[in-house]
Structure formats: structure tokens, C-alpha cells
Design a protein around this motif. Structure first.
Motif, mmCIF file in Angstrom:
data_model
loop_
_atom_site.group_PDB
_atom_site.id
_atom_site.type_symbol
_atom_site.label_atom_id
_atom_site.label_comp_id
_atom_site.label_asym_id
_atom_site.label_seq_id
_atom_site.Cartn_x
_atom_site.Cartn_y
_atom_site.Cartn_z
ATOM 1 N N GLN A 85 0.828 -1.198 0.000
ATOM 2 C CA GLN A 85 0.000 0.000 0.000
ATOM 3 C C GLN A 85 0.865 1.252 0.000
ATOM 4 O O GLN A 85 1.904 1.317 0.645
ATOM 5 C CB GLN A 85 -0.990 -0.010 1.141
ATOM 6 N N ASN A 86 0.421 2.211 -0.788
ATOM 7 C CA ASN A 86 1.121 3.479 -0.983
ATOM 8 C C ASN A 86 2.507 3.322 -1.590
ATOM 9 O O ASN A 86 3.347 4.200 -1.459
ATOM 10 C CB ASN A 86 1.215 4.270 0.317
ATOM 11 N N GLU A 87 2.716 2.220 -2.246
ATOM 12 C CA GLU A 87 3.985 2.017 -2.928
ATOM 13 C C GLU A 87 3.813 2.408 -4.401
ATOM 14 O O GLU A 87 2.755 2.174 -4.978
ATOM 15 C CB GLU A 87 4.379 0.546 -2.840
ATOM 16 N N PHE A 88 4.862 2.994 -4.954
ATOM 17 C CA PHE A 88 4.847 3.296 -6.381
ATOM 18 C C PHE A 88 5.707 2.240 -7.064
ATOM 19 O O PHE A 88 6.916 2.203 -6.862
ATOM 20 C CB PHE A 88 5.421 4.699 -6.636
ATOM 21 N N ALA A 89 5.063 1.353 -7.831
ATOM 22 C CA ALA A 89 5.810 0.279 -8.472
ATOM 23 C C ALA A 89 5.792 0.469 -9.980
ATOM 24 O O ALA A 89 4.843 1.029 -10.535
ATOM 25 C CB ALA A 89 5.209 -1.066 -8.111
ATOM 26 N N CYS A 90 6.856 0.014 -10.626
ATOM 27 C CA CYS A 90 6.910 0.071 -12.077
ATOM 28 C C CYS A 90 7.048 -1.333 -12.633
ATOM 29 O O CYS A 90 7.803 -2.142 -12.091
ATOM 30 C CB CYS A 90 8.106 0.889 -12.541
ATOM 31 N N ILE A 91 6.331 -1.611 -13.701
ATOM 32 C CA ILE A 91 6.552 -2.840 -14.445
ATOM 33 C C ILE A 91 7.457 -2.496 -15.614
ATOM 34 O O ILE A 91 7.151 -1.601 -16.405
ATOM 35 C CB ILE A 91 5.239 -3.433 -14.986
ATOM 36 N N LEU A 92 8.591 -3.202 -15.691
ATOM 37 C CA LEU A 92 9.557 -2.929 -16.743
ATOM 38 C C LEU A 92 9.734 -4.206 -17.541
ATOM 39 O O LEU A 92 9.818 -5.294 -16.972
ATOM 40 C CB LEU A 92 10.872 -2.514 -16.079
ATOM 41 N N GLY A 93 9.767 -4.093 -18.844
ATOM 42 C CA GLY A 93 9.960 -5.294 -19.640
ATOM 43 C C GLY A 93 10.095 -4.952 -21.100
ATOM 44 O O GLY A 93 9.769 -3.832 -21.503
ATOM 45 N N PRO A 94 10.563 -5.901 -21.904
ATOM 46 C CA PRO A 94 10.723 -5.632 -23.332
ATOM 47 C C PRO A 94 9.369 -5.344 -23.967
ATOM 48 O O PRO A 94 8.338 -5.780 -23.453
ATOM 49 C CB PRO A 94 11.321 -6.928 -23.883
ATOM 50 N N SER A 95 9.382 -4.622 -25.091
ATOM 51 C CA SER A 95 8.075 -4.278 -25.668
ATOM 52 C C SER A 95 7.408 -5.530 -26.219
ATOM 53 O O SER A 95 8.072 -6.456 -26.683
ATOM 54 C CB SER A 95 8.214 -3.201 -26.742
ATOM 55 N N GLY A 96 6.090 -5.560 -26.111
ATOM 56 C CA GLY A 96 5.315 -6.699 -26.585
ATOM 57 C C GLY A 96 5.323 -7.874 -25.630
ATOM 58 O O GLY A 96 4.907 -8.973 -25.996
ATOM 59 N N CYS A 97 5.767 -7.684 -24.368
ATOM 60 C CA CYS A 97 5.896 -8.835 -23.476
ATOM 61 C C CYS A 97 4.631 -9.081 -22.669
ATOM 62 O O CYS A 97 4.504 -10.104 -22.016
ATOM 63 C CB CYS A 97 7.089 -8.672 -22.542
ATOM 64 N N GLY A 98 3.675 -8.160 -22.723
ATOM 65 C CA GLY A 98 2.438 -8.393 -21.977
ATOM 66 C C GLY A 98 2.240 -7.431 -20.826
ATOM 67 O O GLY A 98 1.381 -7.655 -19.978
ATOM 68 N N LYS A 99 3.019 -6.330 -20.805
ATOM 69 C CA LYS A 99 2.859 -5.347 -19.728
ATOM 70 C C LYS A 99 1.482 -4.695 -19.796
ATOM 71 O O LYS A 99 0.758 -4.614 -18.804
ATOM 72 C CB LYS A 99 3.922 -4.247 -19.846
ATOM 73 N N THR A 100 1.142 -4.258 -21.010
ATOM 74 C CA THR A 100 -0.137 -3.574 -21.169
ATOM 75 C C THR A 100 -1.297 -4.527 -20.899
ATOM 76 O O THR A 100 -2.297 -4.145 -20.302
ATOM 77 C CB THR A 100 -0.235 -2.970 -22.582
ATOM 78 N N THR A 101 -1.144 -5.785 -21.321
ATOM 79 C CA THR A 101 -2.191 -6.778 -21.056
ATOM 80 C C THR A 101 -2.409 -6.934 -19.554
ATOM 81 O O THR A 101 -3.551 -6.998 -19.091
ATOM 82 C CB THR A 101 -1.803 -8.130 -21.675
ATOM 83 N N THR A 102 -1.297 -6.971 -18.798
ATOM 84 C CA THR A 102 -1.417 -7.065 -17.344
ATOM 85 C C THR A 102 -2.221 -5.890 -16.799
ATOM 86 O O THR A 102 -3.130 -6.065 -15.982
ATOM 87 C CB THR A 102 -0.010 -7.065 -16.702
ATOM 88 N N LEU A 103 -1.892 -4.710 -17.283
ATOM 89 C CA LEU A 103 -2.595 -3.520 -16.811
ATOM 90 C C LEU A 103 -4.071 -3.554 -17.207
ATOM 91 O O LEU A 103 -4.944 -3.181 -16.419
ATOM 92 C CB LEU A 103 -1.923 -2.274 -17.388
ATOM 93 N N ARG A 104 -4.352 -4.037 -18.415
ATOM 94 C CA ARG A 104 -5.743 -4.123 -18.870
ATOM 95 C C ARG A 104 -6.536 -5.115 -18.023
ATOM 96 O O ARG A 104 -7.725 -4.915 -17.775
ATOM 97 C CB ARG A 104 -5.802 -4.516 -20.352
#
Lengths: 270, 257
Positions: free
Chosen positions: B47-66
Motif C-alpha cells: 500500500q502506498n507504494e509506487f511500483a513500475c513494471i519494466l519489460g521488453p516491448s510486446g511482453c504483456g505489460k499492457t495486457t497485465t494492466l488491462r
């Protein structure tokens, strides 16, 4: 799609005219009408005939019919029928169009019906409606609407297919209410399609209303024109027709164009 | 209590902890082939943490967020914010996605719940430098300003969790940097659990408390990188050190951002 793009181009040509050019363009319109009147007058003077009255005669007919109250009465009746069948067609056609645009299976199934209805002549629909449902007001308005509904469906279906899904997703994430989705997501995106189908709708509908009145009603412009046809009174026919065209132009100028101007103002950055 | 709190919901602030357990998420491609996008993806954001997902493009970052946004229908697994029945989610998408027929202010207000549509947003607009743009249409804004408006919309609802999908992509570096500082200062005044997707390591080091590194597709978590240095002391030297140790940790991990 092509309907819409010409529609937009047309709107843009009218909207951003600077003052002086707008002034010259309205002078041009008046001049054009004046020349037409003069040619008509010259023609009627050189070839006088009962079936080709001069413009002044038509004007006389118009004033006498207006004074007797006949013309305003029949005009009002016809206007009411145009308005009723227009809104009926727009609402039913839009709902079905949006539904078919979002449901591919239903679209595939109902598309042949749509093509069938698009190709039934207006006259056939009117005749069958009168035979099946009787010579009454509801049948008249329903038959006119039924002629326009397939066109509305096709245009609105096209508009629905062109919807941008990202706006709907944004609305979902931010929990828009159903009303807000309709008002702020769906209708603004469909606006150009609604405008296009309204424009063509009004002009189509009022012509069909006259046929409906001619065949099965005892009032309205169509009924009167039939009456004057029996009497061979061309001046009266022209008086009624021109009066109605004038009213429709007036509606276009004071209602349709300002409304369209307001609803598309976001497209013209200040 | 907080310097801006249009909805007066500060008592809810900071209760969200995000727990992601996704066994599998796949798409069916147009020729009927199943493409695995995510596999055995497990991570948490405190809670109240600012986290970043970092990864190569097309790896599924946006899918995770969706998936977190509730925009992906079917997947195996669960995503929860324990203790919150109806979490308010503030989202900033890759593109601003503002309604072009609504003014900046209308765009922000439409995201608010019905009963708080009239909330006072002066402070929020002022902080984000949008005070003069409230009546503008999105078509009249630069991309940088449109992004600010999108951030304003996400913050106006006082989110329990803030999800950002590459919010600074395709901006020039100066504008991007300005916006990062702005986001950071607004977020620090009123911290909330935040998860941002990016492929920019520098950006992740500057903004976040923790970096979650994704593998290539199908994505799983390769490892996490805790940043224990406070943000205000992340000067150029400290950042360079962090960047070096980040690359040292992940250079052979297959993440290769």
C-alpha cells in the motif's frame, strides 16, 4: 461513409464564411431566385395558358388560400405528419441500427430483410399498410416511417461500426452511468451519421407524406393537391407546394443548421 | 486535510494493497493459433507504494494492466485489492483518451461519481498547470497538456489505486521530464498505491519504490529491484549507480530492457 464525408464538407463550406463573403453569397441566392421568377413571368406572359400561371397569379392564390385559413390548416397537418414519422423513423431506425452494428450474428441474419425493405417501393408499402391496417392516421404515419427506417438503419449501423472502442473502455474504467455513456460516448460519435440521415430523411419523408395524404387522408397538402388536380387548378398546386418548400427551408435554417453548428463546435478550434 | 481533496475521501487513502496471481492469459490470433501472453505471473504492490513494471516491448505489460483495469475478459488467476469491495481505479492510458467533444473540465468531471460532480477542482487544475485550459477542447491541446488532463482525471476521483500505462511515451524528453516531476510531486502529497508500465529504466528508477521486471513473452516476473534511496536524494550520481546495479542484476536475466 461517402454520405457522411460530403455532409461534413458541405457543413464546413457554409460555416466559416467571413462576413463580406456571407453577404455576397446571400445576395447571390436572392439574385438567383429573382432571375428564376423573371424567366417564369416572361414565359407565362408569352405563352399564356391555364396550366401555366404567372408567378403573380400563384401569389394571389397563396394570399387568398392563407386568408381563408385553408392553407395554414393543411400545412400544419402535413407538418405534424412529417414530424411524427420523422421522429418515429429516427428513433426506431437508430435503435435497430446500433443493435445490428454491435451484434455481428444478428446483422448477418437480418441483413437480407434489410435489403428487401430497402427495395420495396414506397407506394407498395403505403398501399399494403392502408389495406392491412385501415385508412387512419396511425397507418399513414407508420407507413411513411417504415419507408425511411431501412435507410436510417443502414446509416446508423455504419456509424456504430466506426465507433472508437477506446472511449467505451475509458467509460468502463471510470464507471460512467448508462445515461452518460449514451450522452457523452455514443451520441457524439454518431452525430455525423445522425445529421446525414436526418437531412436526407426530412426531404424524403415529406415527399412520401404527400403520397400518403393523396391516397388515404382527407386533409393535408397531398389531399389538397389531389383536389386541385381534379379541378386543374395549377396556380393552387404551385401555391401549396412553394409554401411547403418555404416552410421546410425555414426549418432547415432556424433549426437544423444552428443545431448542427452547436453540436460540432468542438471540431472548430477557436 | 490533504491539500486537494475534492471528494473528501481521505479516510480511504492508502488502504489498497494489490495482489496479482495470474496463471495464464492467452489470445487467439486471427489464424486460430493460441498465443501465450502471461504465464505464472505473481507479484504484489504494497500500500502506498509506487511500483513500475519494466519489460521488453510486446511482453504483456499492457495486457497485465488491462486485466487490472477489468478490460480483459478471460484469464486464469485472480487480481485483488484485499479489503476493498469497490475500489476506485484511476487510469492513465497510453494515449490520453479524452472525449474530443467535451472540454478539459467536463472530461475530468465526467469521471467523478454523480454526487460529487460539483466538487471544487480549482486546486487540482492549478497544480497540474491546467487552470487556463479548463474550457479548452482536447483538440486544442498539445500532447503534453492532454496527458496532464488525463492525469488530472485519474487523480480527481481520488483513486485507491493508480494505474499508468506508459503515460510519458512519445513526448519530447523535456516535456516528459517535466511531467514526471509533476506526477511525483502530486503523488507525494497524496500517496496512493500506484503501478506504472514503462520500458524506460531511467524513468522507473526516478519514479518508483520498486521495479518489477518482466520476462519476454509469455511474461513472468524475472525479479524485483527495490530502490531504497529516497526520491529527493536520487541525484545524477545515485541514479547512475542504481542504473548500473540494475543492469548488473538483470543483464543475464532475459529481460534486456
Amino acid at each position: 461513409m461517402s454520405v457522411v464525408s460530403t455532409e461534413r464538407r458541405g457543413a464546413r463550406e457554409v460555416a466559416p464564411l467571413p462576413g463580406s463573403r456571407r453577404w455576397t453569397s446571400s445576395v447571390m441566392v436572392l439574385l438567383s431566385f429573382a432571375v428564376l421568377m423573371i424567366l417564369w413571368h416572361i414565359g407565362a406572359t408569352f405563352w399564356p395558358s391555364r396550366s401555366f400561371p404567372a408567378p403573380l397569379l400563384v401569389l394571389q392564390k397563396f394570399t387568398s388560400e392563407t386568408a381563408s385559413g385553408d392553407l395554414p390548416y393543411h400545412l400544419a397537418i402535413t407538418l405534424w405528419r412529417v414530424a411524427a414519422s420523422f421522429f418515429l423513423a429516427m428513433i426506431i431506425g437508430s435503435v435497430i441500427g446500433v443493435f445490428l452494428g454491435t451484434h455481428r450474428r444478428a446483422d448477418q441474419f437480418f441483413n437480407p430483410w434489410l435489403i428487401l425493405f430497402l427495395n420495396i417501393p414506397a407506394l407498395v408499402i403505403i398501399v399494403l399498410a392502408y389495406i392491412w391496417f385501415g385508412l387512419n392516421e396511425a397507418t399513414a404515419i407508420g407507413a411513411v416511417a417504415l419507408n425511411k427506417i431501412p435507410n436510417v438503419i443502414v446509416t446508423m449501423r455504419e456509424g456504430t461500426r466506426a465507433l472508437d472502442g477506446r472511449y467505451a473502455e475509458m467509460a468502463r474504467v471510470y464507471r460512467f452511468s448508462a445515461i452518460d455513456r449514451l450522452r457523452h460516448i455514443l451520441l457524439p460519435q454518431l452525430q455525423p451519421y445522425i445529421a446525414a440521415t436526418s437531412r436526407s430523411g426530412v426531404s424524403l419523408i415529406w415527399k412520401i407524406v404527400l403520397v400518403v395524404e393523396l391516397m388515404g387522408r382527407s386533409n393535408g397538402i397531398g389531399f389538397q393537391i389531389n383536389l386541385f388536380f381534379q379541378l386543374f387548378d395549377v396556380a393552387a398546386i404551385l401555391a401549396y407546394t412553394l409554401a411547403f418548400i418555404a416552410v421546410m427551408l425555414f426549418i432547415e435554417l432556424v433549426l437544423v443548421q444552428p443545431l448542427e453548428h452547436t453540436s460540432t463546435r468542438w471540431r472548430r478550434p477557436a | 486535510m490533504y491539500w486537494y481533496s475534492p471528494l473528501n475521501t481521505h479516510q480511504r487513502v492508502g488502504v489498497a494493497r494489490l495482489k496479482v496471481d495470474i496463471q495464464e492469459k492467452s489470445f487467439r490470433s486471427s489464424n486460430g493459433e493460441a498465443i501465450d501472453v502471461l504465464r505464472d505471473l505473481h507479484f504484489e504492490v504494497e500500500q502506498n507504494e509506487f511500483a513500475c513494471i519494466l519489460g521488453p516491448s510486446g511482453c504483456g505489460k499492457t495486457t497485465t494492466l488491462r486485466i487490472l483495469l477489468g478490460l480483459e475478459g478471460s484469464y486464469d488467476g485472480s487480481v485483488e485489492l484485499p479489503g476493498l469491495a469497490e475500489p476506485r481505479v484511476g487510469a492513465v492510458f497510453q494515449e490520453p483518451i479524452l472525449l474530443p467533444w467535451c472540454s478539459v473540465e467536463q472530461n475530468v468531471r465526467l469521471a467523478l461519481p454523480k454526487r460529487s460532480r460539483g466538487a471544487n477542482l480549482d486546486a487540482l487544475f492549478r497544480i497540474l498547470g491546467l487552470a487556463a485550459m479548463r474550457t479548452f477542447y482536447p483538440g486544442e491541446l498539445s500532447l503534453g497538456l492532454a496527458r496532464r488532463a488525463a492525469i488530472a482525471r485519474a487523480l480527481a476521483i481520488e483513486p485507491d489505486i493508480l494505474l499508468l500505462d506508459e503515460p510519458f511515451v512519445s513526448l519530447d524528453e523535456a516535456t516528459a521530464d517535466q511531467l514526471r516531476h509533476l506526477l511525483l510531486s502530486v503523488w507525494s502529497e497524496r500517496p496512493t498505491t500506484a503501478l506504472m508500465v514503462t520500458h524506460n529504466v531511467q524513468e522507473a528508477i526516478m519514479l518508483s519504490d520498486r521495479i518489477i521486471v518482466f520476462s519476454d513473452r509469455p511474461a513472468h516476473v524475472v525479479g524485483t529491484f527495490d530502490i531504497r534511496v529516497p526520491r529527493h536524494s536520487r541525484n545524477a550520481q545515485v541514479r547512475a549507480d542504481l542504473l548500473r546495479s540494475f543492469h548488473a542484476k538483470f543483464s543475464d536475466g532475459g529481460a534486456g530492457p
